[in-house]
Design a protein around this motif. Sequence first.
Motif, mmCIF file in Angstrom:
data_model
loop_
_atom_site.group_PDB
_atom_site.id
_atom_site.type_symbol
_atom_site.label_atom_id
_atom_site.label_comp_id
_atom_site.label_asym_id
_atom_site.label_seq_id
_atom_site.Cartn_x
_atom_site.Cartn_y
_atom_site.Cartn_z
ATOM 1 N N ARG A 169 1.268 -6.977 -9.379
ATOM 2 C CA ARG A 169 1.440 -5.576 -9.094
ATOM 3 C C ARG A 169 0.944 -4.493 -9.940
ATOM 4 O O ARG A 169 0.247 -3.670 -9.683
ATOM 5 C CB ARG A 169 2.910 -5.221 -8.665
ATOM 6 C CG ARG A 169 3.033 -3.968 -8.170
ATOM 7 C CD ARG A 169 4.656 -3.452 -7.852
ATOM 8 N NE ARG A 169 4.850 -4.237 -6.578
ATOM 9 C CZ ARG A 169 6.143 -4.821 -6.197
ATOM 10 N NH1 ARG A 169 6.948 -4.609 -7.055
ATOM 11 N NH2 ARG A 169 6.450 -5.393 -5.281
ATOM 12 N N LEU A 170 1.222 -4.920 -11.332
ATOM 13 C CA LEU A 170 0.796 -3.769 -12.339
ATOM 14 C C LEU A 170 -0.685 -3.677 -12.538
ATOM 15 O O LEU A 170 -1.084 -2.479 -12.488
ATOM 16 C CB LEU A 170 1.526 -4.032 -13.581
ATOM 17 C CG LEU A 170 3.119 -4.010 -13.635
ATOM 18 C CD1 LEU A 170 3.633 -4.440 -15.054
ATOM 19 C CD2 LEU A 170 3.491 -2.638 -13.469
ATOM 20 N N PRO A 171 -1.241 -4.534 -12.448
ATOM 21 C CA PRO A 171 -2.927 -4.630 -12.782
ATOM 22 C C PRO A 171 -3.679 -3.824 -11.218
ATOM 23 O O PRO A 171 -4.439 -3.007 -11.475
ATOM 24 C CB PRO A 171 -3.640 -5.922 -12.529
ATOM 25 C CG PRO A 171 -2.323 -6.726 -13.206
ATOM 26 C CD PRO A 171 -1.066 -6.091 -12.776
ATOM 27 N N CYS A 172 -2.773 -3.987 -9.931
ATOM 28 C CA CYS A 172 -3.358 -3.411 -8.800
ATOM 29 C C CYS A 172 -3.082 -1.993 -8.920
ATOM 30 O O CYS A 172 -3.751 -1.118 -8.441
ATOM 31 C CB CYS A 172 -2.465 -3.875 -7.637
ATOM 32 S SG CYS A 172 -3.222 -5.563 -7.257
ATOM 33 N N ARG B 189 -8.152 0.081 -2.035
ATOM 34 C CA ARG B 189 -9.087 -1.144 -1.568
ATOM 35 C C ARG B 189 -8.357 -2.159 -0.935
ATOM 36 O O ARG B 189 -7.384 -2.902 -1.654
ATOM 37 C CB ARG B 189 -9.916 -1.580 -2.814
ATOM 38 C CG ARG B 189 -10.576 -0.365 -3.464
ATOM 39 C CD ARG B 189 -11.529 -1.173 -4.677
ATOM 40 N NE ARG B 189 -11.897 -0.127 -5.525
ATOM 41 C CZ ARG B 189 -10.977 0.422 -6.688
ATOM 42 N NH1 ARG B 189 -9.928 -0.249 -6.958
ATOM 43 N NH2 ARG B 189 -11.454 1.307 -7.507
ATOM 44 N N GLU B 190 -8.704 -2.482 0.310
ATOM 45 C CA GLU B 190 -7.854 -3.360 1.274
ATOM 46 C C GLU B 190 -8.089 -4.912 0.516
ATOM 47 O O GLU B 190 -7.088 -5.525 0.516
ATOM 48 C CB GLU B 190 -8.485 -3.629 2.472
ATOM 49 C CG GLU B 190 -7.915 -2.462 3.458
ATOM 50 C CD GLU B 190 -8.915 -1.145 3.000
ATOM 51 O OE1 GLU B 190 -9.768 -1.314 2.306
ATOM 52 O OE2 GLU B 190 -8.504 -0.059 3.761
ATOM 53 N N TYR B 191 -9.251 -5.183 -0.111
ATOM 54 C CA TYR B 191 -9.393 -6.642 -0.524
ATOM 55 C C TYR B 191 -8.298 -6.793 -1.958
ATOM 56 O O TYR B 191 -7.976 -7.696 -2.279
ATOM 57 C CB TYR B 191 -10.677 -6.942 -0.876
ATOM 58 C CG TYR B 191 -11.320 -6.028 -1.738
ATOM 59 C CD1 TYR B 191 -11.332 -6.126 -3.324
ATOM 60 C CD2 TYR B 191 -12.215 -4.753 -1.654
ATOM 61 C CE1 TYR B 191 -11.797 -5.388 -4.122
ATOM 62 C CE2 TYR B 191 -12.591 -4.208 -2.592
ATOM 63 C CZ TYR B 191 -12.543 -4.517 -3.892
ATOM 64 O OH TYR B 191 -13.191 -3.721 -4.857
ATOM 65 N N GLY B 192 -8.197 -5.855 -2.538
ATOM 66 C CA GLY B 192 -7.302 -5.982 -3.676
ATOM 67 C C GLY B 192 -6.085 -6.199 -3.554
ATOM 68 O O GLY B 192 -5.289 -7.169 -4.141
ATOM 69 N N ILE B 193 -5.464 -5.483 -2.456
ATOM 70 C CA ILE B 193 -3.923 -5.770 -2.213
ATOM 71 C C ILE B 193 -4.108 -7.191 -1.282
ATOM 72 O O ILE B 193 -3.116 -7.732 -1.578
ATOM 73 C CB ILE B 193 -3.655 -4.659 -1.008
ATOM 74 C CG1 ILE B 193 -3.396 -3.303 -1.907
ATOM 75 C CG2 ILE B 193 -2.193 -5.031 -0.345
ATOM 76 C CD1 ILE B 193 -2.167 -3.325 -2.819
ATOM 77 N N VAL B 194 -4.898 -7.539 -0.528
ATOM 78 C CA VAL B 194 -5.050 -8.874 0.293
ATOM 79 C C VAL B 194 -5.066 -9.851 -0.692
ATOM 80 O O VAL B 194 -4.030 -10.858 -0.727
ATOM 81 C CB VAL B 194 -6.076 -8.887 1.016
ATOM 82 C CG1 VAL B 194 -6.304 -10.319 1.572
ATOM 83 C CG2 VAL B 194 -6.118 -7.994 2.253
ATOM 84 N N ALA B 195 -5.643 -9.639 -1.838
ATOM 85 C CA ALA B 195 -5.686 -10.950 -3.053
ATOM 86 C C ALA B 195 -4.336 -10.825 -3.532
ATOM 87 O O ALA B 195 -3.779 -12.124 -3.763
ATOM 88 C CB ALA B 195 -6.817 -10.611 -3.971
ATOM 89 N N GLN B 196 -3.756 -9.465 -3.975
ATOM 90 C CA GLN B 196 -2.244 -9.577 -4.410
ATOM 91 C C GLN B 196 -1.443 -10.165 -3.632
ATOM 92 O O GLN B 196 -0.460 -11.151 -4.064
ATOM 93 C CB GLN B 196 -1.852 -8.000 -4.960
ATOM 94 C CG GLN B 196 -0.428 -7.917 -5.533
ATOM 95 C CD GLN B 196 -0.101 -6.668 -5.166
ATOM 96 O OE1 GLN B 196 -0.749 -5.592 -4.708
ATOM 97 N NE2 GLN B 196 1.363 -6.595 -5.435
ATOM 98 N N ILE C 244 0.880 -1.219 -0.108
ATOM 99 C CA ILE C 244 0.071 -0.152 0.034
ATOM 100 C C ILE C 244 0.784 1.312 -0.056
ATOM 101 O O ILE C 244 0.730 2.022 -0.896
ATOM 102 C CB ILE C 244 -0.893 0.022 1.267
ATOM 103 C CG1 ILE C 244 -2.237 -1.175 1.093
ATOM 104 C CG2 ILE C 244 -1.557 1.441 1.308
ATOM 105 C CD1 ILE C 244 -2.884 -1.358 2.291
ATOM 106 N N PHE C 245 1.859 1.201 0.811
ATOM 107 C CA PHE C 245 3.018 2.331 0.888
ATOM 108 C C PHE C 245 3.557 2.546 -0.501
ATOM 109 O O PHE C 245 3.691 3.679 -0.821
ATOM 110 C CB PHE C 245 3.790 1.999 2.171
ATOM 111 C CG PHE C 245 4.791 3.306 2.362
ATOM 112 C CD1 PHE C 245 4.208 4.285 3.356
ATOM 113 C CD2 PHE C 245 5.969 3.425 1.647
ATOM 114 C CE1 PHE C 245 5.235 5.169 3.577
ATOM 115 C CE2 PHE C 245 6.678 4.359 2.094
ATOM 116 C CZ PHE C 245 6.319 5.577 2.698
#
Length: 328
Positions: free
Chosen positions: A261-264, A272-279, A52-53
Motif C-alpha cells: 500500500r505505501l508505495p502505491c 492509475r488503475e493498473y497500479g491498484i490492480v497490481a497491488q 482507490i477510495f
Amino acid sequence: MESNLMVKKNQKLEAFDILRKALIISARNINFFIFTILTSLPLFFFLVYYEIFLQNFLVEIFEIVKQSPGYDYCYIIWPTGSLNVDITRKLNKEFLDELIQLCLLYLVPLHLLELSTVLVIVDLASKIYTEEGPMMSLREMVNKPFDKARLKGTFITSVYVLFLSTCILLGLISLVTTYFVVLRNFGCDVFFAALCLPAFVGLLALYLAFSAVWNMSLVISMLDGVHGTGALALAIYYSRGSEWRGLRLMLVFFAWGEGLRLPCLYFGCYEREYGIVAQISLFCLGNVLKWVVCMVYFYDCKNRAFEKKECVESADDEVGTQVETVEE
C-alpha cells in the motif's frame, strides 16, 4: 483425518516451517490455487474500489494536515487560531461523509466478502493438509457442500473478531491522529514522538498477537464447529506458549499488506488503475497464503496443547501409582 493428525503430532513447527508448509500446499495443488483465486474475484474487484477510495481519502487528509503551522523546536506555544480553525472545519465538513462511507464499506461488504473467501480457503486447505488421497478436482471443489451450522457459527465468531479488531485499530488511528493533528502543533516533535512511538509500537504488537488468536478462532469455528466466545477461549488455550510465533506470522502479512500500500500511496498508483490492480492482485495472493498459514498454525498449536495435556495426565497417573504403592 485424526490418524493423519497423529502422524503430524510430533512435528514441532516454527514460524518459518509453517510458512513453508503453507507455500507447499498452495503451490503443489494447482486445483486448490485456481479455485481459491476464482472465489477471491468478488473480494478482488471490491478491494480495487475500496483501495482507490481509501488512498484518495488518506492523501486528502495528509494535504490538509500539511497546512498546519510549524513552530520552533521544543518551543511550546499555542498555535495561531485562524489556520487551525480552518483545518478543523475542513476535517469536520468535507471528510465526515467520506469517513462514514469508508467505515461502512470496511464493516459490511469488505468483512462479508473476506469471510466468504476465508471459508473456502480454510476448508479446502485443511482437507489437503490432513487427508491422504488423490487431489480434488475443480468439479469436486465446486460441488462440495458447506455445513450450514458451521457457516452460521463462523459468522458469529467473525462478528466478535471484527468488534475486537476494530477497537484496537481505532486505538492505533487515534494515536496517529493525536500526534499529527494535535500534539505536533505544539512544536516539540521529538518529545511527543518519543511518547507516541512506543505506545504505537506496543499497541501494534498487541494487535498482531491478538490477530493470530482471532484468526485461529475463525479456523476453529470452521473446522471444529465451536463459535463465539467458545472459539475465542479455545484459541487462547491452544496458542498459549506460541504467542511469539503467532505474532511473527501475522507481522509477515501485515508487512506484506502495508508494503504494497505505501508505495502505491507514494507513487500515486491510486490515480492509475493498473497500479491498484497490481497491488490488489498481490494482496489477494498473500491473503490466500495467510489463511493457509492460520490453518497450519491452528493444527500445530492444537497438537502441542494435546501433548501437554497427555504429559500432565501421564504424570498424574505416575504420581497416583506411586502413592498407591507407598500406601500398600
